[in-house]
Design a protein around this motif. Structure first.
Motif, PDB file in Angstrom:
ATOM      1  N   GLU A 146      30.718  29.253  33.624  1.00 50.82           N
ATOM      2  CA  GLU A 146      31.028  30.668  33.421  1.00 50.82           C
ATOM      3  C   GLU A 146      32.519  30.782  33.161  1.00 50.82           C
ATOM      4  OE1 GLU A 146      29.556  32.876  36.770  1.00 50.82           O
ATOM      5  OE2 GLU A 146      27.554  32.027  36.541  1.00 50.82           O
ATOM      6  N   PHE A 147      32.874  31.531  32.090  1.00 55.66           N
ATOM      7  CA  PHE A 147      34.263  31.597  31.655  1.00 55.66           C
ATOM      8  C   PHE A 147      34.732  33.044  31.575  1.00 55.66           C
ATOM      9  CE2 PHE A 147      32.329  27.769  30.013  1.00 55.66           C
ATOM     10  CZ  PHE A 147      33.230  26.807  30.418  1.00 55.66           C
ATOM     11  N   TYR A 148      36.000  33.222  31.900  1.00 58.32           N
ATOM     12  CA  TYR A 148      36.597  34.558  31.922  1.00 58.32           C
ATOM     13  C   TYR A 148      37.952  34.512  31.241  1.00 58.32           C
ATOM     14  CZ  TYR A 148      33.085  34.866  35.540  1.00 58.32           C
ATOM     15  OH  TYR A 148      31.899  34.807  36.219  1.00 58.32           O
ATOM     16  N   LEU A 149      38.202  35.475  30.385  1.00 59.52           N
ATOM     17  CA  LEU A 149      39.517  35.653  29.789  1.00 59.52           C
ATOM     18  C   LEU A 149      40.090  36.890  30.470  1.00 59.52           C
ATOM     19  CD1 LEU A 149      41.274  34.327  27.604  1.00 59.52           C
ATOM     20  CD2 LEU A 149      40.475  36.102  26.039  1.00 59.52           C
ATOM     21  N   TYR A 150      41.002  36.652  31.410  1.00 62.39           N
ATOM     22  CA  TYR A 150      41.560  37.731  32.211  1.00 62.39           C
ATOM     23  C   TYR A 150      42.904  38.159  31.635  1.00 62.39           C
ATOM     24  CZ  TYR A 150      43.532  40.212  36.219  1.00 62.39           C
ATOM     25  OH  TYR A 150      44.115  41.153  37.036  1.00 62.39           O
ATOM     26  N   ILE A 151      43.009  39.442  31.343  1.00 66.05           N
ATOM     27  CA  ILE A 151      44.210  39.990  30.733  1.00 66.05           C
ATOM     28  C   ILE A 151      44.826  40.980  31.707  1.00 66.05           C
ATOM     29  CG2 ILE A 151      45.118  41.263  28.768  1.00 66.05           C
ATOM     30  CD1 ILE A 151      42.336  40.124  27.415  1.00 66.05           C
ATOM     31  N   THR A 152      46.066  40.685  32.102  1.00 68.12           N
ATOM     32  CA  THR A 152      46.760  41.515  33.083  1.00 68.12           C
ATOM     33  C   THR A 152      48.203  41.713  32.639  1.00 68.12           C
ATOM     34  OG1 THR A 152      47.209  41.771  35.450  1.00 68.12           O
ATOM     35  CG2 THR A 152      47.385  39.543  34.553  1.00 68.12           C
ATOM     36  N   THR A 153      48.949  42.461  33.427  1.00 67.67           N
ATOM     37  CA  THR A 153      50.354  42.669  33.108  1.00 67.67           C
ATOM     38  C   THR A 153      51.135  41.409  33.485  1.00 67.67           C
ATOM     39  OG1 THR A 153      50.747  43.699  35.258  1.00 67.67           O
ATOM     40  CG2 THR A 153      50.214  45.174  33.423  1.00 67.67           C
ATOM     41  N   ALA A 154      52.220  41.175  32.780  1.00 66.43           N
ATOM     42  CA  ALA A 154      52.997  39.944  32.958  1.00 66.43           C
ATOM     43  C   ALA A 154      53.593  39.821  34.349  1.00 66.43           C
ATOM     44  CB  ALA A 154      54.105  39.883  31.913  1.00 66.43           C
ATOM     45  N   ALA A 211      43.172  34.366  42.698  1.00 70.95           N
ATOM     46  CA  ALA A 211      41.777  34.056  42.360  1.00 70.95           C
ATOM     47  C   ALA A 211      40.801  34.783  43.277  1.00 70.95           C
ATOM     48  CB  ALA A 211      41.546  32.549  42.414  1.00 70.95           C
ATOM     49  N   LYS A 212      41.123  34.859  44.553  1.00 70.16           N
ATOM     50  CA  LYS A 212      40.233  35.525  45.503  1.00 70.16           C
ATOM     51  C   LYS A 212      40.043  37.001  45.138  1.00 70.16           C
ATOM     52  CE  LYS A 212      39.669  36.561  50.392  1.00 70.16           C
ATOM     53  NZ  LYS A 212      40.227  36.443  51.734  1.00 70.16           N
ATOM     54  N   ASN A 213      41.133  37.680  44.809  1.00 67.72           N
ATOM     55  CA  ASN A 213      41.042  39.101  44.442  1.00 67.72           C
ATOM     56  C   ASN A 213      40.263  39.299  43.142  1.00 67.72           C
ATOM     57  OD1 ASN A 213      42.619  39.438  46.690  1.00 67.72           O
ATOM     58  ND2 ASN A 213      44.460  40.066  45.578  1.00 67.72           N
ATOM     59  N   PHE A 214      40.500  38.419  42.187  1.00 62.57           N
ATOM     60  CA  PHE A 214      39.780  38.484  40.914  1.00 62.57           C
ATOM     61  C   PHE A 214      38.283  38.307  41.150  1.00 62.57           C
ATOM     62  CE2 PHE A 214      37.896  36.412  37.197  1.00 62.57           C
ATOM     63  CZ  PHE A 214      38.288  37.261  36.167  1.00 62.57           C
ATOM     64  N   SER A 215      37.928  37.274  41.905  1.00 63.52           N
ATOM     65  CA  SER A 215      36.516  36.994  42.190  1.00 63.52           C
ATOM     66  C   SER A 215      35.863  38.146  42.948  1.00 63.52           C
ATOM     67  CB  SER A 215      36.395  35.698  42.991  1.00 63.52           C
ATOM     68  OG  SER A 215      36.875  34.618  42.226  1.00 63.52           O
ATOM     69  N   ASN A 216      36.574  38.701  43.920  1.00 62.31           N
ATOM     70  CA  ASN A 216      36.045  39.840  44.669  1.00 62.31           C
ATOM     71  C   ASN A 216      35.833  41.057  43.781  1.00 62.31           C
ATOM     72  OD1 ASN A 216      36.020  38.352  47.025  1.00 62.31           O
ATOM     73  ND2 ASN A 216      37.928  39.222  47.820  1.00 62.31           N
ATOM     74  N   ALA A 217      36.765  41.305  42.868  1.00 61.02           N
ATOM     75  CA  ALA A 217      36.665  42.473  41.977  1.00 61.02           C
ATOM     76  C   ALA A 217      35.425  42.395  41.084  1.00 61.02           C
ATOM     77  CB  ALA A 217      37.925  42.607  41.129  1.00 61.02           C
ATOM     78  N   LEU A 218      35.026  41.177  40.743  1.00 59.05           N
ATOM     79  CA  LEU A 218      33.851  40.990  39.874  1.00 59.05           C
ATOM     80  C   LEU A 218      32.591  40.601  40.652  1.00 59.05           C
ATOM     81  CD1 LEU A 218      35.450  39.077  36.864  1.00 59.05           C
ATOM     82  CD2 LEU A 218      34.624  41.424  36.888  1.00 59.05           C
ATOM     83  N   SER A 219      32.731  40.427  41.967  1.00 59.04           N
ATOM     84  CA  SER A 219      31.616  39.964  42.813  1.00 59.04           C
ATOM     85  C   SER A 219      31.035  38.647  42.307  1.00 59.04           C
ATOM     86  CB  SER A 219      30.523  41.034  42.900  1.00 59.04           C
ATOM     87  OG  SER A 219      31.033  42.216  43.467  1.00 59.04           O
ATOM     88  N   ILE A 220      31.925  37.707  42.071  1.00 61.50           N
ATOM     89  CA  ILE A 220      31.521  36.378  41.588  1.00 61.50           C
ATOM     90  C   ILE A 220      32.123  35.322  42.523  1.00 61.50           C
ATOM     91  CG2 ILE A 220      31.320  37.072  39.171  1.00 61.50           C
ATOM     92  CD1 ILE A 220      34.134  35.829  38.725  1.00 61.50           C
ATOM     93  N   SER A 221      31.634  34.073  42.387  1.00 64.73           N
ATOM     94  CA  SER A 221      32.205  32.992  43.174  1.00 64.73           C
ATOM     95  C   SER A 221      33.633  32.708  42.693  1.00 64.73           C
ATOM     96  CB  SER A 221      31.341  31.741  43.095  1.00 64.73           C
ATOM     97  OG  SER A 221      31.222  31.322  41.763  1.00 64.73           O
ATOM     98  N   ARG A 222      34.378  32.012  43.506  1.00 67.76           N
ATOM     99  CA  ARG A 222      35.795  31.749  43.238  1.00 67.76           C
ATOM    100  C   ARG A 222      35.975  31.073  41.887  1.00 67.76           C
ATOM    101  NH1 ARG A 222      40.291  30.937  46.822  1.00 67.76           N
ATOM    102  NH2 ARG A 222      39.458  32.608  48.084  1.00 67.76           N
ATOM    103  N   VAL A 223      37.037  31.466  41.187  1.00 68.25           N
ATOM    104  CA  VAL A 223      37.370  30.884  39.888  1.00 68.25           C
ATOM    105  C   VAL A 223      38.674  30.105  39.995  1.00 68.25           C
ATOM    106  CG1 VAL A 223      36.203  32.698  38.566  1.00 68.25           C
ATOM    107  CG2 VAL A 223      38.639  32.924  39.104  1.00 68.25           C
TER     108      VAL A 223
END
Length: 179
Positions: free
Chosen positions: A72-80, A86-98
């Protein structure tokens, strides 16, 4: 001193990668205007600041992530300026750790090397393996600043045109999260 060219509004005469060529062909086909600069290889945040000043915008940070199985792949775009957690990203999407995807997979799936990750890489993702994820703060900006698929070409495009026109064309409907 870091070299940043004058601003241009046309595609380069020669392309350094298939992805870069696809970027400009797509923008032309979709009639999406852009401003771009050519640079030395941008490596540091200081380099990006000079590009931002020249183009009068804020460059986004684009991360290519995957799950532990690399399925599973994610292209995450955020402010510089936002640190990636990773934990916050995974929690926001309800997915396992990336974690960060290997460089060879980024090149294989998105056609870009390390340092050149860009939303335009989804043009290479014909199998729709990659989920595009935006930090909501990116969408608050009028201008979207990013690489053209190289580490020596940067551009600015209206954020709404990336979100509504380009990603629809590329068949990648983004998810928006708050981090």
């Amino acid at each position: 001193m870091f070299f940043v060219s004058e601003i241009m509004e046309k595609a380069p005469n020669n392309f350094v990668s298939a992805l870069q060529e696809m970027v400009y062909e797509s923008l032309t086909k979709l009639q999406i205007p852009f401003k771009r600069v050519k640079t030395e290889e941008a490596i540091t945040m200081a380099d990006c600041i000079e590009i931002n000043q020249k183009l009068d915008m804020k460059m986004v940070k684009t991360l290519f992530l995957c799950n532990s199985k690399k399925t599973e792949f994610y292209l995450y775009i955020t402010t510089a300026d936002k640190p990636f957690k990773a934990k916050n990203f995974s929690n926001a999407l309800s997915i396992s750790r990336v974690s960060f995807a290997p460089a060879e997979l980024m090149e294989e799936i998105l056609g870009a090397k390390i340092g050149a990750a860009t939303v335009f890489g989804v043009l290479m993702d014909k199998e729709n393996l990659v989920q595009v994820v935006f930090d909501k703060d990116v969408l608050l900006e009028e201008w979207y600043g990013c690489s053209d698929g190289t580490t020596t070409g940067y551009m600015k495009v209206k954020t709404e045109l990336i979100l509504n026109n380009f990603l629809t064309y590329a068949k990648h409907i983004p998810t928006v999260i708050e981090m």
